[in-house]
Design an enzyme around this catalytic site. Structure first.
Site, PDB file in Angstrom:
ATOM      1  CE1 TYR A 177      -3.774   2.375   0.478  1.00  0.00           C
ATOM      2  CE2 TYR A 177      -2.580   3.234   2.376  1.00  0.00           C
ATOM      3  CZ  TYR A 177      -3.620   3.332   1.460  1.00  0.00           C
ATOM      4  OH  TYR A 177      -4.489   4.402   1.532  1.00  0.00           O
TER       5      TYR A 177
ATOM      6  CG  ASP B  35       5.622   3.517   1.128  1.00  0.00           C
ATOM      7  OD1 ASP B  35       5.868   4.156   2.170  1.00  0.00           O
ATOM      8  OD2 ASP B  35       4.467   3.304   0.710  1.00  0.00           O
TER       9      ASP B  35
ATOM     10  CE  LYS C 236       0.648   4.564   8.415  1.00  0.00           C
ATOM     11  NZ  LYS C 236       0.697   3.829   7.172  1.00  0.00           N
TER      12      LYS C 236
HETATM   13  C1  LIG Z   1       0.082   4.339   5.816  1.00  0.00           C
HETATM   14  C2  LIG Z   1       0.866   4.115   4.598  1.00  0.00           C
HETATM   15  C3  LIG Z   1       0.797   4.972   3.491  1.00  0.00           C
HETATM   16  C4  LIG Z   1      -0.211   6.085   3.396  1.00  0.00           C
HETATM   17  O1  LIG Z   1      -0.027   7.064   4.353  1.00  0.00           O
HETATM   18  P1  LIG Z   1      -1.260   8.042   4.710  1.00  0.00           P
HETATM   19  O2  LIG Z   1      -0.659   8.996   5.681  1.00  0.00           O
HETATM   20  O3  LIG Z   1      -2.333   7.169   5.266  1.00  0.00           O
HETATM   21  O4  LIG Z   1      -1.673   8.706   3.444  1.00  0.00           O
HETATM   22  C5  LIG Z   1       1.675   4.775   2.458  1.00  0.00           C
HETATM   23  N1  LIG Z   1       2.555   3.767   2.483  1.00  0.00           N
HETATM   24  C6  LIG Z   1       2.644   2.915   3.508  1.00  0.00           C
HETATM   25  C7  LIG Z   1       3.669   1.831   3.488  1.00  0.00           C
HETATM   26  C8  LIG Z   1       1.790   3.043   4.590  1.00  0.00           C
HETATM   27  O5  LIG Z   1       1.852   2.151   5.585  1.00  0.00           O
END
Ligand SMILES: *Cc1c(COP(=O)(O)O)cnc(C)c1O
Length: 428
Positions: A144, A239, A267
């Site tokens: 994601y 990511d 995060k």
């Molecule tokens: C949470 C997450 C996102 C998206 O971040 P948001 O602040 O919810 O837009 C993207 N990549 C990874 C790996 C994530 O865990």
């Protein structure tokens, strides 16, 4: 435990907010039941609107690595708020957090702050495309990267490797530029590159996947990914929205000793406020406006409250030399306890863990990619989830999510949790 007030609040919310929530997974759709409304949280505990206390294993989906309402972060935000909450003009604190992030994370010279992980990944991909002058990207099934159009893609039909939209509103035109690969399968990645040798701008990956449950990279997989990218002139984007400042001070790049070309954050880097960031080598980052041709902007980017929370969080992580070792030990303790009680039961299971990311799948087969992660998405998980709530333990409301261990958890909390799991597994 009673959830009368939460149920009532959810009914009210549904009248004015689609599905009653501002982000879908909160709605409990995959586990059933009514979402729990939170009143407050402190340290390792959530306090809900019905007066229950829950030990929290989501921690706002990762940011609260030091626990909820962590005093230095709360104080920093309060002090900053008194000086004005947004200016849309440069502030010194933006440079301070940038300097600290660049010092903590390997292989990055410059960083730009945005407001979410979604924005960070979306911007990193645009930058990679602008820098390489290529259109296509490779993403892995089950990873994601936020909800921007290029990532809301599912496997196309038949033998084609390019994706199709997995949400209405995403165009076929966008989907054709996202090629889908299988996590942990380097031959699959190589085949996609061979079919598109000069068209792929970047490969984006969660270096430890955390959005299909926790799925670690196989030994050597990330190294081989690095060399395939080099061979075909594509950028490698890590990511690290989830893994950054969680698996190590320098994230997965440090943990695995791999150089990414671009890295995205979210995060933990915001200390619980809405922050994302993307970073990389000088020559790539200087491709951004205002000095480069790739446009990217944000009215509230670098917001002083968000920067105060993020800077304080990174400072705390930086100065606590034993933090990551403590997190490793606490999570290993939970893993061991969970293995013991599950082994004594007759429930099939697989536990995956890297550092303070852990998840349990109710199937005995190894979980290495999106398809195998699906084995454990079953009725046992739903019962496990609701059973744990009744015992005062809150995990993510989906088997495709990771648990995030916070340093605020004590060994008493972990023992309490293992006992709760022991009670619940006999009901599965
Ligand atoms: C949470 C997450 C996102 C998206 O971040 P948001 O602040 O919810 O837009 C993207 N990549 C990874 C790996 C994530 O865990």
């Amino acid at each position: 435990m009673l959830y009368q007030r939460s149920s009532q609040l959810f009914i009210e919310a549904e009248k004015v907010i689609p599905g009653g929530v501002n982000s879908p997974v909160r709605a409990f759709k995959s586990v059933g039941g009514t979402p729990i409304f939170v009143k407050s949280a402190k340290g390792a505990y959530l306090y809900d609107e019905d007066g229950n206390r829950l030990i929290d294993y989501i921690n706002s989906w990762g940011p609260m690595i030091l626990g909820h309402a962590y005093q230095p972060v709360v104080d920093a935000v309060i002090e900053k708020a008194k000086l004005g909450t947004s200016f849309g003009m440069p502030t010194e604190i933006e440079t301070q957090i940038a300097e600290l992030a660049v010092a903590m994370v390997p292989n990055i010279d410059k960083i730009r702050f945005v407001n979410s992980g979604t924005e960070a990944c979306m911007s990193a991909v645009r930058l990679a495309r602008g820098f390489t002058l290529r259109d296509k990207i490779i993403k892995f099934k089950g990873c994601y990267h936020g909800h921007s159009d290029s990532f809301l893609i599912q496997a196309g039909s038949g033998a084609v490797t390019f994706g199709s939209p997995n949400s209405p509103g995403v165009t076929e035109g966008t989907a054709k530029d996202t090629l889908l690969a299988t996590y942990n399968d380097i031959e699959n990645v190589r085949a996609i590159f061979k079919a598109n040798p000069t068209e792929i701008a970047a490969v984006i990956i969660e270096p430890v996947a955390g959005n299909m449950g926790c799925v670690p990279p196989k030994e050597g997989f990330l190294q081989e990914l690095r060399s395939v990218c080099d061979e075909f002139g594509a950028l490698l984007i890590f990511d690290e929205v989830m893994t950054g400042f969680r698996l190590a001070r320098g994230g997965a790049q440090e943990l695995f000793g791999i150089k990414a070309d671009l890295v995205t954050f979210g995060k933990v880097i915001g200390g619980g406020l809405p922050v994302g960031a993307f970073a990389g080598r000088r020559e790539i980052m200087d491709y951004l406006a205002p000095i480069g041709p790739v446009y990217q902007a944000g009215t509230l980017s670098g917001n002083p409250l968000a920067m105060a929370a993020g800077l304080t969080m990174l400072q705390e992580i930086e100065k606590d030399k034993a933090l990551f070792e403590r997190l490793e030990q606490k999570t290993a303790y939970l893993e061991k306890g969970m293995r013991e009680v599950l082994s004594k039961s007759n429930v099939d299971f697989t536990i995956n863990r890297v550092g303070s990311m852990i998840s349990v799948f109710f199937d005995e087969r190894e979980v290495v990619d999106f398809d195998t992660a699906g084995y454990g998405n079953n009725d046992k998980f739903k019962k496990f989830f609701h059973g744990l709530i009744a015992e005062g333990v809150y995990i993510a409301p989906s088997s495709y999510e990771t648990w995030f261990i916070t340093d605020a958890l004590t060994y008493e909390d972990l023992d309490f949790t293992i006992k709760a799991i022991e009670k619940v597994v006999v009901t599965l």
